[in-house]
Write an enzyme that holds these catalytic residues in place. Structure first.
Site, PDB file in Angstrom:
ATOM      1  N   GLU A 149      37.290  49.244  42.737  1.00 13.11           N
ATOM      2  CA  GLU A 149      38.418  49.939  41.971  1.00 13.11           C
ATOM      3  C   GLU A 149      39.112  50.915  43.010  1.00 13.11           C
ATOM      4  OE1 GLU A 149      36.985  49.735  37.343  1.00 13.11           O
ATOM      5  OE2 GLU A 149      36.865  51.575  38.550  1.00 13.11           O
ATOM      6  N   GLU A 305      34.224  43.263  35.583  1.00 13.22           N
ATOM      7  CA  GLU A 305      33.719  44.216  34.542  1.00 13.22           C
ATOM      8  C   GLU A 305      34.478  43.837  33.193  1.00 13.22           C
ATOM      9  OE1 GLU A 305      34.015  48.291  35.710  1.00 13.22           O
ATOM     10  OE2 GLU A 305      33.208  47.964  37.842  1.00 13.22           O
TER      11      GLU A 305
END
Length: 660
Positions: A149, A305
């Site tokens: 991320e 995710e």
């Protein structure tokens, strides 16, 4: 298909460093028994790999990878550069990120470093090479996730190394201070530079900073983030050429089109629709906008995710997915292009900053309803995974949201883009939409919305004109076409670059006072509500198709339509709300090859998938109630093998194969 992917990937994120050795094998055995086939590991464990500088030990991860192989589980490994260890930042404090107000970030969380630090880059390359060499010969390791991320925790840094790198980047781009001063308009407020050492990163000032500087800084920081990632990619390509490379976006100040082309095999994404559910049950549907943006960058991707349980940190907690929502949200990802889904995470960690971010299992490690739902989905994917592996989501409409304009939306905040309202309005009519950044892709669509596209240069204009001439439909909203790539206003009549394309001039404009939204736009016997801003349009070659209903611009043109080649250009002299989009799109539906099943309520999302020569539709009910539908025929839900026509149960998913 994507590199090294031969089956639909369905699995979990797993953290062997969090658990005792004696339970890891049991975990992996249960993961396999649940019907899963892949795990992601390793992205936050730098301090375990390199306890002190230059001393490496990968034993715990080697053991986990070998156990995964024993149980037939594939592995995606993450490079650990999002979490540099304490010894690194203590010894090399120049690697720490610095905020705009000059606060130095410190060890104690994650993503606390700056991507331009030479020492951080050196040590990152070393740990990545060590990992690559260690795991290059493991056949069950199928790919790499770079970092984690990027730009999530802190989207911009202003450290000394950032300033040094920024000067180098500017020298590369402009060549001379004279050219830089001109490009930024530095004659205004006596901002001209006479020495390169005077040039620095944006800093706190008594009033607002130069928007040209701020846009260039975002371009620079995107380049530095991509460069930091590509240093790792180069090593992984060299040492493990048979394994794919991805990264889990989307976060701010990264030009993902450029990133994917330069350094990734494909993009990945982390999907948490229950951020939407904080406001209202069923609002997880709005998360499809993010998935449509991912698809606009890369039409097939992995959700690295996927929401499993309630998520949160110490200052917030998201709602627990209700029975059926975990499966529903997974199909939401599949519908929008995912060829792999990994739930975050297998079991909830009982300590640390994400102790509230729940996985499939809770702290007690007992089977629960979420695991039962995962097993149901695994069985369905075992049966239909090949369809979803190859299927591509079909959209006739795109929203063009390029990097420069998206960044400028964050700089010029006196109004906000209506991209979200346009997207939600179109999806409420079950019109599939891609959100694209690359203007080269517009020829793939019949209708393209260009919300608040302030920055348009000659190259972009040529592409837009060619699209319209070839029978495409363009829809612009207010403040479009009026700035160049230096973030300067064109010294010409509004709407600047697109004046001839739109066939109009803007004779007047005003912001709408914050509490004064009683103005109206009369359109096709409907009353629309302008938002934020009003432009008074004077048609030239265009026709007026809607007028304002009051104020000093009463009866003057609010919406115009211009024939251009075989296509047309709509100019909306304000900003859309969701209701306005729904009303306007009814006029444009004739321009679309839009299949309508019948009457589908707004709570149900319809997505068209093309897999080989076969057409499928996914219908997803986000409501916590059963909803009535009125389909044009009776269909079989392939997932349940039951007929469906009049009702879809709450959180239910319907997969339909169309006869051709």
């Amino acid at each position: 298909m994507k590199k090294n992917i031969e089956e639909f990937l369905y699995g979990v994120c797993y953290y062997p460093e969090h658990w005792e050795d004696e339970i890891i094998e049991d975990d992996l055995k249960r993961i396999k028994e649940a019907g899963l086939n892949v795990i992601r590991m390793g992205e936050f464990a730098w301090s375990k790999y390199e306890v002190e500088e230059g001393v490496f030990n990968f034993d715990f991860l080697i053991s986990a990878v070998e156990l995964a192989s024993k149980y037939g589980l594939k592995v995606i490994l993450g490079t650990p550069t999002a979490t540099p260890p304490a010894w690194l930042t203590k010894k090399y404090p120049e690697s720490l990120a610095v905020t705009y107000d000059r606060k130095v970030m410190h060890h104690g969380s994650r993503q606390h470093v700056n991507h331009t630090s030479k020492k951080l880059r050196e040590l990152s390359k070393r740990i990545v090479r060590k990992m690559a060499e260690e795991f290059k010969d493991y056949d069950n390791v199928i790919g790499w996730q770079i970092d984690n991320e990027l730009n999530c925790g802190l989207e911009l840094s202003y450290a000394d190394s950032d300033a040094e790198a920024f000067r180098k980047w500017l020298k590369n781009k402009y060549g001379s201070l004279k050219a830089l001063n001109k490009a930024w308009g530095n004659v205004f407020w006596s901002l001209e530079f006479t020495d390169w050492e005077q040039v620095s990163v944006p800093k706190p000032t008594p009033t607002k900073e130069n928007p040209s500087l701020l846009l260039d800084y975002r371009r620079f920081y995107s380049d530095m983030t991509i460069e930091f990632s590509n240093l790792q990619t180069e090593i992984l390509r060299e040492v493990t050429p048979d394994k794919f490379i991805t990264h889990n976006g989307l976060f701010n100040v990264i030009d993902y089109d450029k990133y994917i082309k330069e350094g990734l095999d494909f993009l990945s994404y982390d999907s948490y629709p229950h951020f939407g559910e904080r406001n209202k049950v069923g609002d997880g549907k709005k998360w499809s906008r993010n998935l449509s943006r991912v698809r606009g960058y890369d039409n097939k991707f992995i959700v690295m995710e996927q929401a499993s349980g309630p998520g949160g940190q110490v200052d917030y907690l998201l709602p627990t997915p209700e029975p059926g929502q975990l499966r529903l949200w997974s199909y939401q990802s599949i519908a929008h292009g995912a060829f792999g889904i990994l739930h975050f995470r297998w079991r909830t960690c009982p300590y640390g900053a994400e102790e509230l971010w729940h996985g499939i299992l809770d702290y007690d490690n007992q089977d629960n309803r979420r695991l039962k739902e995962v097993k149901q989905l695994a069985a369905e994917l075992n049966k239909f995974g090949d369809i979803f592996l190859e299927a591509e989501t079909q959209a006739d409409v795109a929203i063009l949201s390029d990097f420069d304009n998206k960044m400028n939306d964050q700089i010029e905040t006196y109004i906000k883009s209506d991209e979200n309202e346009i997207y939600q309005g179109l999806r409420a009519e079950n019109i599939s939409v891609d959100i694209i950044s690359d203007i080269e892709l517009i020829d793939n669509y019949q209708l393209v919305f260009c919300p608040r596209m302030m920055i348009i240069d000659d190259s972009m204009l040529a592409k837009l004109k060619a699209f319209a001439k070839a029978s495409g439909t363009l829809v612009f909203t207010a403040r479009s076409g009026i700035k160049d790539k230096n973030n300067h206003y064109y010294r010409q009549e509004f709407p600047g670059k697109i004046r001839e394309l739109a066939g109009i001039s803007i004779r007047d404009f005003t912001v709408i006072p914050e509490k004064e939204y009683e103005q109206g736009i009369k359109f096709d016997q409907e009353l629309l509500k302008p938002e934020q801003f009003v432009e008074v349009i004077e048609p030239d070659t265009a026709q007026s198709i809607a007028n304002y209903t009051n104020r000093y611009y009463n009866k003057q043109t609010a919406i115009s339509e211009n024939s251009y080649g075989a296509g047309k250009v709509i100019y909306y002299g304000s900003f859309f709300n969701k209701d306005g989009v729904r009303k306007v799109i009814k006029k444009l539906k004739d321009d679309l090859n839009h299949h309508k099943f019948g009457e589908i309520p707004e709570e149900v999302e319809v997505v068209k998938l093309l897999s080989g020569d076969k057409i499928y539709y996914l219908l997803l009910n986000y409501s916590d109630q059963a909803v009535r539908i009125d389909l044009d025929s009776e269909y079989i839900n392939l997932l349940t093998e039951k007929k469906v026509k009049k009702v879809i149960e709450k959180y239910e998913v319907v997969l339909i194969k169309m006869d051709q």
